[in-house]
Design a protein around this motif. Sequence first.
Motif, mmCIF file in Angstrom:
data_model
loop_
_atom_site.group_PDB
_atom_site.id
_atom_site.type_symbol
_atom_site.label_atom_id
_atom_site.label_comp_id
_atom_site.label_asym_id
_atom_site.label_seq_id
_atom_site.Cartn_x
_atom_site.Cartn_y
_atom_site.Cartn_z
ATOM 1 N N UNK A 127 -1.678 0.928 -2.640
ATOM 2 C CA UNK A 127 -2.722 1.038 -3.657
ATOM 3 C C UNK A 127 -3.960 0.259 -3.223
ATOM 4 N N UNK A 128 -5.117 0.710 -3.689
ATOM 5 C CA UNK A 128 -6.367 0.039 -3.356
ATOM 6 C C UNK A 128 -6.352 -1.401 -3.863
ATOM 7 N N UNK A 129 -5.733 -1.617 -4.998
ATOM 8 C CA UNK A 129 -5.646 -2.972 -5.542
ATOM 9 C C UNK A 129 -4.912 -3.897 -4.569
ATOM 10 N N UNK A 130 -3.794 -3.399 -4.014
ATOM 11 C CA UNK A 130 -3.038 -4.216 -3.060
ATOM 12 C C UNK A 130 -3.806 -4.401 -1.754
ATOM 13 N N UNK A 131 -4.541 -3.358 -1.355
ATOM 14 C CA UNK A 131 -5.338 -3.472 -0.130
ATOM 15 C C UNK A 131 -6.404 -4.550 -0.290
ATOM 16 N N UNK A 132 -7.058 -4.560 -1.443
ATOM 17 C CA UNK A 132 -8.090 -5.572 -1.677
ATOM 18 C C UNK A 132 -7.498 -6.976 -1.668
ATOM 19 N N UNK A 133 -6.319 -7.135 -2.273
ATOM 20 C CA UNK A 133 -5.669 -8.441 -2.268
ATOM 21 C C UNK A 133 -5.355 -8.874 -0.837
ATOM 22 N N UNK A 134 -4.881 -7.925 -0.024
ATOM 23 C CA UNK A 134 -4.556 -8.232 1.360
ATOM 24 C C UNK A 134 -5.806 -8.620 2.143
#
Length: 715
Positions: free
Chosen positions: A133-140
């Motif tokens: 998910x984009x949310x997880x990508x941003x967190x990473x």
Amino acid sequence: PPMAFRDVNARRHIGLQQLSSLASTGRTLLGPMKSHKFIVDESTNQSTLICSAVTLIESLDLTSAAGQLLNEAIQAQNKEFKTGMSTLLFLVGAWSNAVVECLQQNVPVSAIVSVMSEGLNSCCERVQCLQISIHDVKKELRSSRVRPSTFGSETCQVGCDSLLNPQNLLYFQREISAPEEVIPINSHSHQGDDCIFDKGLVSPLAGFGSAASLVKPAGEGRSSVISESGTITSSWIKHKLTHSRHFSTLEKGCFSSQQGNFQGYLSGPSADPCGCYDLGQLAVALSHGNHTNVALLQSIAAYQQERALCRGSSQLNIAGIVTCSLLGPPESYSCVSPGFVTLVSPEQATVVKHLEDKPLRLVLMDGDLTEQYRHLGFNRPCNVRTISEHPSLRGGRAGDTWLSTMLDILGSFEVNLVLVKGNVCKSLMERCMASRVLLIGSVTRDVLCAFGEVTGAQAVTYLSQLNASCVGQGARVELWQASDGRAMDLGELVPVWINVPGIPLLTAVLTTAVPAKVQLLEDQFWTLVYRLHHALNDGKVFPGGGAVELLCLTHIQALIEQTVGRADKAAVAEFGSPWLAVPVAEYKSIVLQALASGWKRYLSVVLCNTAEAASELEACASVEHHLKKATACGSPSAYILELFRRGGVLRGGSGPCAGHSEASKVYDNVGAKMEAWRRALDLVLLVLQTDAEIITGPKRDQLLNSPVSSEFMFL
């Protein structure tokens, strides 16, 4: 009518061979370090540098039926996604060769079609587990930190840190009169919200070749300097090894605005409620090696997020982005400007100089501005022959009455600027220039909508429909200036800048001194824009670097093992002997291996193009090595994701950056990748199932005297 008939569905299948031949031309377009191609126009002897499969396929001889189908497939992919065309083109060739090999082993066409279709559908379902998910990508991306590189090769130390640093991008020293004076690249002060970004919003490469010091924003205690060698040094910048599409990331980065001027500075991700930092880092992860355009897109994303007043919207407004290519200035002058930048003739530029610093009255037209133009759907009266629509009782020239009427209409509403979606009558343009009215044609609908939104103008189809409520106000026009304040005089064409306070429109000004690179720069820019756009719309991405394709290979290998096992059990249960089911299992195994061979060749070529392998043989060995390890670990998806988290799935070859232990993440679009697979296989299977080529018309007579006439039956 007379026709020629040729059987194409033989073991050597002519249509598949044609597909393979055409697709082989795009082999070097795969991967982040793609090799560009020159397209030479024999009629003008002019050459164009390209890196796009769309431009390539449009330049090839597509007289064959298979070639035209290939063009349609690529155009459909381009229309929907604007990315994934090189993957589609390559897989068409790889799977065409694989299917021909199946035919040579006497595998029935029906078996090839059914097994390949089922295999691809199964793989598409299997790879869903890799979606992030984009949310997880941003967190990473936010959690990633830059570590000093111990690898000393200048080849890999690309100056990407400077491209990711808004301070380096936006502020260069012109005249240092105070320690904390900040001067934007272009200093054009207009009142209103449009001053958040100025005409030269960002120049990603400005000053990279000169000894220029960077001006530090107020309150920033550290400075950065561009050395004579072009390397940006800073007390807080840490260089990280980069190669291919893998870039370094910065601990800090965001754009912030203040009233009347854009104060670009670095701040921590926690102080970034608009997500400007996130979108910029996501653009880097999707860039696949597109260095310069990353900086441009980061600026666009920051501007659009600032305009959204930090309401949490993370979408990229494609309709609010246009490009203008300038031939002449070096590429360091590329930048993003709010408003609309376009090219006009020198005569029109004279009108622009007269209209500078004056509020303009604006008219928008959604058709052609010509006497003969009629809107789509216009029906002329039946049984009526039109001799002249505008008879002149004075005996003047044809069209003079129309020209005079149009000028009278524009004059009665005191119109200074007309933006036209279609073509503009040359005679009317000349008369308007004499009256100091600026007419600009070939303006896209999105640009018209943007100006209509902020000026109150309503688009009309004919000038005769114009009334006071349709005229917009507040637009300004002037000659566009480069980042150093110079006006651009390109000879035949002159760039002009049209702006309105608060307009939701940005122009990416792409400059180059090489005529052959104009198309290349536009293709690269729009590819990156649409990758980010689709990633945000999908809300998820795939891990890049070959992760998805490697999982497909492991899944197909598992399907082949299941096929053999099930065939044995079914034969024993039904016939008491396993050998009766062997032909069916062999067919399925052969076809599944053919499907897998396409992805193996894809990964091998990408590894070669990125210098991760010295040869295709070494690349194939690397793919097989990872395939065996992924299969042996029991959970291929977990193995692949772990490799991805460590910095790359198929890294560790003999490339120039093989010694680097950690690489930044790279991601791929979900929808574009899977649709490219489907379109490629659908095309190959469609051509496979054609059994004849029937030619009618004049070409049939040409075939009678051609060397291939023996292949045809003339009816």
